[in-house]
Write a protein that holds these residues in place. Structure first.
Motif, PDB file in Angstrom:
ATOM      1  N   ILE A  32       9.590  85.402  39.972  1.00  0.00           N
ATOM      2  CA  ILE A  32      10.431  84.284  39.536  1.00  0.00           C
ATOM      3  C   ILE A  32      11.193  83.686  40.708  1.00  0.00           C
ATOM      4  CG2 ILE A  32      12.476  85.676  38.935  1.00  0.00           C
ATOM      5  CD1 ILE A  32      12.810  83.859  36.482  1.00  0.00           C
TER       6      ILE A  32
ATOM      7  N   LEU B 251      10.750  79.798  41.901  1.00  0.00           N
ATOM      8  CA  LEU B 251      11.873  78.867  41.831  1.00  0.00           C
ATOM      9  C   LEU B 251      12.392  78.437  43.201  1.00  0.00           C
ATOM     10  CD1 LEU B 251      13.985  80.322  38.863  1.00  0.00           C
ATOM     11  CD2 LEU B 251      12.219  78.565  38.817  1.00  0.00           C
TER      12      LEU B 251
ATOM     13  N   GLU C  51      12.895  78.177  33.717  1.00  0.00           N
ATOM     14  CA  GLU C  51      11.631  78.350  34.440  1.00  0.00           C
ATOM     15  C   GLU C  51      10.537  77.583  33.727  1.00  0.00           C
ATOM     16  OE1 GLU C  51       8.400  81.833  35.665  1.00  0.00           O
ATOM     17  OE2 GLU C  51      10.133  82.305  34.408  1.00  0.00           O
TER      18      GLU C  51
END
Length: 522
Positions: free
Chosen positions: A372, A376, A462
């Protein structure tokens, strides 16, 4: 042939010439990218061998040979995390020299050479001096490794495509987990045999394992040297280091991710580093049994990684975290029931179940937590974003074991009990429903702090957050049924029972049947 990007600095040019490191290419062709992915997997064998034999239960056991108190063990467990603050210095090196491969290779070589004094610690004339050498050398190892990690993470982001993050890193983590399982049980068996043959010289058994780790680490360096590197998408910037470090906090979504990582790492590392010490000391398990229990968790992780990789690619990394993080916290709280207040008939079955569930949770958390951040982090700013993310989380993760070690010592004589009493004429029955001692207090505290971190995760946004939890869980259950057969579970439990009875050779025979089972993913 693609034109190579030359560095303006004389230092990197000198280093790259000496170490035969090719300068970055403007971009990687498909063939070069696939070659890089293959080398990453090959490097995993050597790097994971080093990590397995020099951390966790082996590091704790080695320190105990020199009569290390809980506070020192907590300090050793905290060093890898605290050292990640040096990733901030890694940002400066990557930005100055414009060669992530050079920074990675040089820092990794220094890091692995620092392990040599640890292997020679038994030569010191006193246990105190041996422990000092062990701590200082491990500090140098983790510090250099943190600088390498800063460059390595940025390098990985430009090699692995976003749509492949879940599946590729699930494959890589599966390989690392398999290596860890084999080395953990093999190392534990070796140490038990060594202790029987060379009674009173157990420290040298650990020394030999550290020597094997050093050799494996140095053999992996040429793979890093030959791995192709694309030029960084980030243009040379005149911004100060402070400004680069502050930038991730100005990004609201990434700031929420940093908050989750900080709270989560503190909560988990308050308890998790002491699981092996807890089993060795309070539960009184042998090293071979502890390593077998650790391998059960690793086997569970291995079997779960492929499923979590599919879920993260199809849905999102956040979805995986929202399932695995609560499961992880439940397992930490459940450790408090292993003693009531002493070991009982259900202690070993409970620990086995917890190890299985912990393995499933660790697989999802480890995979999604790293992916993640890679996903990101904005293109062109990945080095500073990923370094800041890792440094803040590691600061919390490094502080927690130190406090945890002090916490255990401070509450070593404290106890909180809750009794259920049934009284009838001529009959009195007392049932202990809750009994907290030193370890249990901070297991419960870690659980409560972990719940707070999940509230921060819910604020993270997300792309790809589709599907309800029910849909995700259904896919997870279907894939798990296809992956895990009753034979795997039966053989694993049989191996543990054989080991707990002192029949380690029988346990290894049972595990061979498990490894040969075709239901295990390749």
């Amino acid at each position: 042939m693609q034109q190579r990007v030359q560095s303006d600095s004389g230092f990197p040019k000198l280093v790259t010439n000496k170490l035969f490191i090719a300068p970055p290419a403007p971009s990687l062709s498909t063939a070069e990218r696939l070659r890089a992915l293959s080398l990453i997997l090959k490097d995993s064998f050597f790097s994971q061998t080093l990590v397995t034999l020099t951390t966790g239960v082996f590091l704790a056991g080695y320190a105990l040979q020199f009569k290390a108190p809980n506070a020192v063990i907590g300090l050793l467990c905290a060093m890898p995390a605290m050292a990640q603050l040096l990733q901030l210095f890694g940002i400066y090196l990557v930005d100055k020299f414009r060669s992530r491969k050079t920074v990675t290779v040089v820092a990794t070589t220094i890091s692995r050479c620092c392990l040599l004094p640890m292997a020679l610690a038994p030569l010191m004339p006193s246990s105190r001096l041996s422990l000092t050498v062990l701590a200082i050398a491990f500090m140098g190892h983790t510090a250099s490794g943190a600088i390498a990690t800063c460059a390595w993470n940025s390098w990985l982001k430009d090699v692995v495509l976003k749509e492949e993050l879940g599946s590729f890193f699930a494959k890589r983590l599966s390989l690392c987990t398999l290596i860890t399982m084999l080395l953990t049980v093999g190392g534990g068996y070796f140490l038990d045999v060594w202790a029987q043959v060379f009674h009173g010289q157990q420290a040298w058994g650990y020394s030999i394992l550290f020597g094997v780790a050093i050799l494996a680490g140095l053999l992996g360096i040429p793979l890093l040297q030959s791995m192709p590197e694309p030029a960084s998408a980030q243009e040379p910037s005149k911004d100060s280091l402070i400004k680069k470090l502050v930038a991730p906090f100005h990004n609201k979504n990434f700031r929420n991710l940093i908050r989750f990582s900080t709270f989560w790492n503190f909560a988990i590392n308050l308890a998790a580093p002491f699981f092996s010490v807890y089993m060795l000391t309070l539960l009184g398990y042998s090293m071979s049994l502890v390593t077998m229990l650790t391998m059960v968790s690793q086997l569970s992780t291995f079997l779960s990684l492929r499923t979590w990789g599919k879920v993260s690619d199809r849905f999102s990394n956040k979805a995986v975290l929202l399932i695995c993080a609560p499961l992880f916290l439940f397992c930490i709280l459940a450790w408090t029931f292993a003693t009531m207040p002493h070991t009982h008939a259900l202690t070993l079955p409970l620990v086995i179940c917890l190890q299985v569930l912990l393995g499933i949770a660790i697989a999802g958390v480890t995979l999604a937590n790293g992916n993640i951040a890679l996903k990101l982090a904005p293109d062109g700013e990945a080095t500073s974003y990923l370094a800041t993310y890792t440094a803040t989380g590691s600061l919390a993760a490094g502080t927690a074991p130190i406090l945890g070690g002090l916490f255990v010592d401070a509450f070593s004589r404290q106890e909180l009990s809750l009794l259920l009493k049934w009284q009838a004429p001529g009959n009195l029955v007392n049932i202990t429903t809750l009994d907290f001692t030193s370890w249990d207090f901070f297991f419960a505290l870690a659980f409560l702090l972990g719940l707070g971190s999940i509230s921060q995760l819910k604020r993270v946004r997300e792309s790809g957050q589709c599907g309800r939890k029910r849909q995700i869980l259904l896919e997870l259950m279907n894939d798990t049924v296809r992956t895990v057969s009753p034979t795997v579970v039966t053989n694993s439990i049989g191996a543990l029972l054989a080991c707990s009875g002192g029949k380690l050779q029988s346990a290894l025979t049972v595990l061979k049947k498990t490894e040969a089972n075709p239901s295990v993913p390749e």
